[in-house]
Design an enzyme around this catalytic site. Structure first.
Site, mmCIF file in Angstrom:
data_model
loop_
_atom_site.group_PDB
_atom_site.id
_atom_site.type_symbol
_atom_site.label_atom_id
_atom_site.label_comp_id
_atom_site.label_asym_id
_atom_site.label_seq_id
_atom_site.Cartn_x
_atom_site.Cartn_y
_atom_site.Cartn_z
ATOM 1 N N LYS A 114 -130.718 -13.463 13.437
ATOM 2 C CA LYS A 114 -129.517 -13.015 12.731
ATOM 3 C C LYS A 114 -129.666 -13.184 11.229
ATOM 4 O O LYS A 114 -129.145 -12.389 10.462
ATOM 5 C CB LYS A 114 -128.268 -13.743 13.230
ATOM 6 C CG LYS A 114 -127.841 -13.260 14.604
ATOM 7 C CD LYS A 114 -126.362 -13.439 14.862
ATOM 8 C CE LYS A 114 -125.984 -12.875 16.214
ATOM 9 N NZ LYS A 114 -124.647 -13.189 16.652
ATOM 10 N N LYS A 200 -134.305 -6.722 22.901
ATOM 11 C CA LYS A 200 -133.128 -6.948 23.758
ATOM 12 C C LYS A 200 -132.061 -5.870 23.511
ATOM 13 O O LYS A 200 -131.868 -5.448 22.372
ATOM 14 C CB LYS A 200 -132.576 -8.334 23.383
ATOM 15 C CG LYS A 200 -131.449 -8.818 24.225
ATOM 16 C CD LYS A 200 -130.866 -10.114 23.652
ATOM 17 C CE LYS A 200 -129.946 -9.857 22.490
ATOM 18 N NZ LYS A 200 -129.034 -10.940 22.150
ATOM 19 N N LYS A 203 -125.304 -5.476 21.476
ATOM 20 C CA LYS A 203 -124.065 -4.755 21.193
ATOM 21 C C LYS A 203 -123.932 -4.420 19.705
ATOM 22 O O LYS A 203 -123.109 -3.603 19.334
ATOM 23 C CB LYS A 203 -122.840 -5.512 21.708
ATOM 24 C CG LYS A 203 -122.683 -6.966 21.257
ATOM 25 C CD LYS A 203 -121.300 -7.482 21.640
ATOM 26 C CE LYS A 203 -121.298 -8.743 22.477
ATOM 27 N NZ LYS A 203 -121.678 -9.958 21.759
#
Ligand code: TYM
Length: 337
Positions: A114, A200, A203
């Site tokens: 992130k 992965k 969303k």
């Protein structure tokens, strides 16, 4: 006393809830409701570690509750609440921050991911995020935490923090925190992107073709699966360690998670068949899994008061349970009560 073991889990209302969230977590939660005391939350405190639009966050939080219910979480059986409505999460997180090391937090892969994606906003919340997650779990003395593979590292650090705290304050037995276990589904613990299958399914992916949202139109879902990236070999085989096969591995995993069939059996059924046939069947299986979820979701759509009532009731109940753990912690560390 309730003899049932406790389950805790949650999803962040930070984007479109994907097939990955469903197969990796929510589908599993549904199955656990009969046997366990289940507590599922909408993790909005976690969501603000990256910038959110306030109106959208509010909407997404209640939409997420609708998704839980539409997927089969029964508000009469499971305790459902919004994380920010139970202040104990932030309170325990502060205490546990003081029992967690910078070194351990800097090893978290989600933080590394992130912070590289949001290089302009590497805030302290993003760094201490696993401590908040540990607090979520430990407040409810959870035995089991059903999550996808990407969250297992956070369960490990939760266990370490809990053991450390118990070790400092509870040498004579009677630990403050129960040590939780992670729990992953047999298939679907890591659903991959449809466009870059070595990554992965996420969303927050900028490319909507990379993920299936539970709220996509069924025809869109079908198209996305039919155009999923595969390879030019033309053989339906499961080779989990071969990146060249990542697209087919992923579709096999999805098929297995949705139908409950073992991957070997699916591979045997498709011997000699082409990718076109296989993708068509995967698309159909996924569409049939999501169809009833969509129907229930649409039914709930207009009933905001029903959702607000569930959250209010849930927050009161959750606060009672969380309050018991927090007051034990405050006593141990020496706060005047
Ligand atoms: P989040 O919101 O990223 O994801 C919610 C759940 O979905 C799983 N998941 C996946 N499973 C399989 N394949 C994928 N591609 C995939 N993507 C996501 C996640 O593993 C997760 O189980 N930090 C958590 C939320 C959280 C939490 C908690 C979970 C906060 N506090 C306490 C459990 C207990 C998160 O960001 O999940």
């Amino acid at each position: 006393m309730d003899e049932k073991k406790t389950i805790f889990s949650g999803v962040q209302p930070s984007g479109n809830i994907t097939l990955g969230n469903y197969l990796g977590a929510i589908k599993n939660w549904v199955n656990l409701q009969e046997e366990y005391r289940c507590i599922y939350a909408m993790m909005d405190l976690h969501a603000i570690t990256v910038r959110q639009n306030p109106q959208e966050l509010r909407k997404r939080t209640l939409d997420l509750l609708k998704i839980y219910i539409a997927c089969g979480i029964d508000p009469e059986k499971s305790l459902l609440f919004i994380q920010s409505q139970v202040p104990h999460h932030a309170q325990l997180a502060w205490v546990l921050n003081c029992y967690t090391y910078m070194g351990e937090l800097s090893r978290m892969t989600q933080f590394k991911d992130k912070s590289s994606k949001h290089a302009d906003n590497i805030n302290a919340g993003l760094f201490t995020y696993p401590v908040l997650m540990a607090s979520d779990i430990l407040l409810y003395q959870a035995d089991l935490v059903p999550v996808g593979k990407d969250q297992m590292q956070h369960i490990e650090i939760t266990r370490d923090i809990a053991e450390r705290f118990n070790g400092v304050y509870c040498q004579e037995g009677n630990p403050v925190f129960k040590i939780p276990e992670g729990f992953m589904p047999k298939a679907g613990a890591k659903v991959m992107s449809l466009t870059e299958p070595t990554k992965k399914m996420s969303k927050s992916d900028e490319n909507p073709k990379a993920y299936i949202s539970l709220l996509d139109d069924l025809s869109v879902i079908e198209k996305k699966i039919k155009s999923a990236v595969t390879d030019s070999e033309g053989v339906i085989e499961y080779r989990p360690d071969d990146d060249a096969k990542a697209g087919i591995n992923n579709l096999l995993t999805i098929m297995s998670a949705v139908t409950g069939k073992d991957i070997d059996k699916i591979v045997a059924e498709y011997q000699g068949k082409g990718y076109g046939d296989f993708k068509k069947d995967v698309a159909e299986a996924v569409v049939e899994e999501i169809r009833p979820i969509r129907a229930r979701y649409d039914e709930l759509s207009n009933d905001k008061q029903y959702l607000v009532d569930i959250c209010e009731k849930g927050a009161i109940e959750a606060s009672k349970i969380a309050g018991r753990t927090l007051s034990k912690v405050y006593k141990k560390v020496g706060f005047v009560q």
